[in-house]
Design a protein around this motif. Structure first.
Motif, short mmCIF file in Angstrom:
data_model
loop_
_atom_site.label_atom_id
_atom_site.label_comp_id
_atom_site.label_asym_id
_atom_site.label_seq_id
_atom_site.Cartn_x
_atom_site.Cartn_y
_atom_site.Cartn_z
N ALA A 104 0.88 -1.17 0.00
CA ALA A 104 0.00 0.00 0.00
C ALA A 104 0.91 1.22 0.00
CB ALA A 104 -0.92 0.01 1.22
N LEU A 105 1.21 1.71 -1.17
CA LEU A 105 2.23 2.75 -1.36
C LEU A 105 1.64 3.94 -2.09
CD1 LEU A 105 5.03 0.33 -2.65
CD2 LEU A 105 4.71 1.14 -0.30
N PHE A 106 1.75 5.11 -1.49
CA PHE A 106 1.26 6.33 -2.13
C PHE A 106 1.91 7.53 -1.47
CE2 PHE A 106 -1.70 4.97 1.12
CZ PHE A 106 -1.95 6.12 1.85
N ARG A 107 1.62 8.71 -1.98
CA ARG A 107 2.22 9.94 -1.47
C ARG A 107 1.14 10.85 -0.93
NH1 ARG A 107 7.55 11.93 -0.47
NH2 ARG A 107 7.42 14.20 -0.36
N LYS A 108 1.21 11.14 0.36
CA LYS A 108 0.29 12.11 0.95
C LYS A 108 0.80 13.52 0.70
CE LYS A 108 -1.95 9.80 4.89
NZ LYS A 108 -3.30 10.37 4.82
N PRO A 109 -0.09 14.49 0.49
CA PRO A 109 0.35 15.88 0.45
C PRO A 109 1.01 16.26 1.78
CG PRO A 109 -1.90 15.67 -0.35
CD PRO A 109 -1.53 14.35 0.26
N ARG A 110 2.02 17.07 1.75
CA ARG A 110 2.75 17.41 2.97
C ARG A 110 1.83 18.04 4.02
NH1 ARG A 110 7.78 17.62 4.76
NH2 ARG A 110 8.56 16.83 2.77
N GLU A 111 0.83 18.81 3.59
CA GLU A 111 -0.05 19.45 4.56
C GLU A 111 -0.86 18.43 5.35
OE1 GLU A 111 -1.93 19.95 0.41
OE2 GLU A 111 0.06 20.13 1.34
N GLU A 112 -1.07 17.24 4.80
CA GLU A 112 -1.80 16.21 5.53
C GLU A 112 -0.95 15.54 6.60
OE1 GLU A 112 -3.89 13.37 3.18
OE2 GLU A 112 -4.84 14.90 1.90
N MET A 113 0.32 15.87 6.67
CA MET A 113 1.18 15.34 7.71
C MET A 113 1.36 16.30 8.87
SD MET A 113 1.70 12.33 6.70
CE MET A 113 2.88 11.84 7.95
N ASP A 114 0.53 17.34 8.90
CA ASP A 114 0.53 18.30 10.01
C ASP A 114 -0.43 17.79 11.08
OD1 ASP A 114 0.24 20.40 11.79
OD2 ASP A 114 0.06 21.94 10.24
N PRO A 115 0.09 17.39 12.26
CA PRO A 115 -0.78 16.81 13.29
C PRO A 115 -1.78 17.80 13.89
CG PRO A 115 1.43 17.13 14.15
CD PRO A 115 1.50 17.40 12.67
N TRP A 187 3.39 6.35 3.19
CA TRP A 187 2.66 7.54 2.80
C TRP A 187 3.56 8.52 2.04
CZ3 TRP A 187 0.01 8.89 8.14
CH2 TRP A 187 -1.04 7.99 8.36
N GLY A 188 4.80 8.11 1.71
CA GLY A 188 5.73 9.08 1.16
C GLY A 188 6.36 8.71 -0.16
N VAL A 189 5.83 7.68 -0.85
CA VAL A 189 6.49 7.22 -2.07
C VAL A 189 5.61 7.43 -3.29
CG1 VAL A 189 7.80 5.51 -0.76
CG2 VAL A 189 5.65 4.84 -1.83
N ALA A 190 6.23 7.29 -4.47
CA ALA A 190 5.49 7.40 -5.72
C ALA A 190 4.50 6.25 -5.85
CB ALA A 190 6.46 7.39 -6.90
N GLY A 191 3.36 6.51 -6.48
CA GLY A 191 2.33 5.50 -6.64
C GLY A 191 2.43 4.78 -7.97
#
Length: 301
Positions: A104-115, A187-191
């Motif tokens: 399950a490999l994909f890239r989340k937008p950086r703003e979605e990693m703001d807790p 959550w940080g790699v190319a899909g």
């Protein structure tokens, strides 16, 4: 809805309910499930059941003590491709799986990693790709291999975003029957692209292999005499709009749960023990990362 509540405890005390669906951030699941059990209400809980085994055990004790049904949403077990794959395996289509693999490999937008903005990026809320994403791949590959996971080696870390939760989880699973599986989630790699598939679960056996793509929307079977992959028809997928197909796991899961509740059956799919075990695999993976060694999966006392 005719009534709205700011506090779930008011809902439980003021409304006559048969069941509740808990779909809140992870760290709230246990306390809300226990409260529902104490109110005598059937509990349908999104995964995970809790954020640690102590809380999960408390939920299981509460539903046992108050004699209420409990089910946890392992929705992708009900996706058409997974259900068909499980039937093929039960029929011996490829023999006993020896190795499983899930991605399950994909890239989340950086703003979605703001807790402060997204609870899935919060350690306090029980976020992270292992709890939130790899959770699904673990129960899927275990189900297809057909044997419980007994030992785990893993590396789990915030590799890409440097946040407070993990965004990379790599697991090596040893099943009780000796089969092996790997799970990779990030959550940080190319899909998709460049010949890569971002999501799959597959098992390989002496006589062939099965590969489920796109969380159960597609299924392929490989048989060694023919030496080629062939698509397995999934006619029920074509009955839905393309925008709805990714939700088929949820749709068929809830159909089954509500059917059983309406029939007065207490044996709901994916009971608390199964959810406890999946969480135990995750806790073993975290411990394996910390201690840099293989760890036995805890068994419920």
């Amino acid at each position: 809805p005719s009534q709205r509540f700011l506090d779930y405890r008011d809902l439980l005390s003021k409304v006559e309910l048969e069941a509740v669906v808990i779909a809140t951030p992870h760290h709230l699941h246990a306390r809300q499930a226990i409260a529902a059990a104490e109110a005598g209400v059937a509990v349908i809980c999104e995964k995970p059941l809790a954020t640690n085994l102590e809380e999960a055990s408390a939920v299981l004790e509460a539903v046992r003590r108050h004699r209420v049904p409990l089910t946890v949403v392992h929705n992708f077990l009900f996706a058409p491709g997974v259900r068909r794959a499980l039937r093929l395996l039960r029929d011996g289509a490829i023999g006993q799986p020896l190795w499983g693999r899930a991605l399950a490999l994909f890239r989340k937008p950086r703003e979605e990693m703001d807790p402060t903005l997204h609870w899935r990026a919060s350690r306090e809320a029980g976020g992270g790709c292992l709890n939130d994403t790899a959770y699904h791949e673990i129960y899927l590959v275990e189900a297809l291999v057909g044997s419980p996971v007994g030992r785990v080696e893993a590396r789990v870390q915030p590799a890409f975003f440097g946040g407070e939760v993990d965004d990379l989880a790599l697991l090596l699973l040893e099943h009780e029957n000796g089969a092996l599986s790997t799970v990779a989630s990030s959550w940080g790699v190319a899909g998709n692209g460049a010949g890569q598939v971002h999501n799959l679960v597959e098992v390989h056996a002496a006589e062939g292999a099965l590969c489920v793509l796109r969380r159960g929307q597609e299924l392929f079977c490989y048989r060694f005499p023919q030496r080629r992959w062939e698509a397995v028809p999934l006619p029920e997928v074509g009955e839905w709009l393309s925008t709805e197909r990714q939700r088929l796991g949820h749709i068929y899961y809830f159909q089954e749960v509500f059917h059983r509740l309406a029939q007065g059956k207490g044996d709901l799919p994916v009971g608390g023990e199964e959810a406890w075990h999946n969480l135990a695999i995750i806790e073993a993976a975290r411990r394996a990362h910390r201690e840099r060694r293989a760890v036995e999966v805890p068994r419920r006392p």
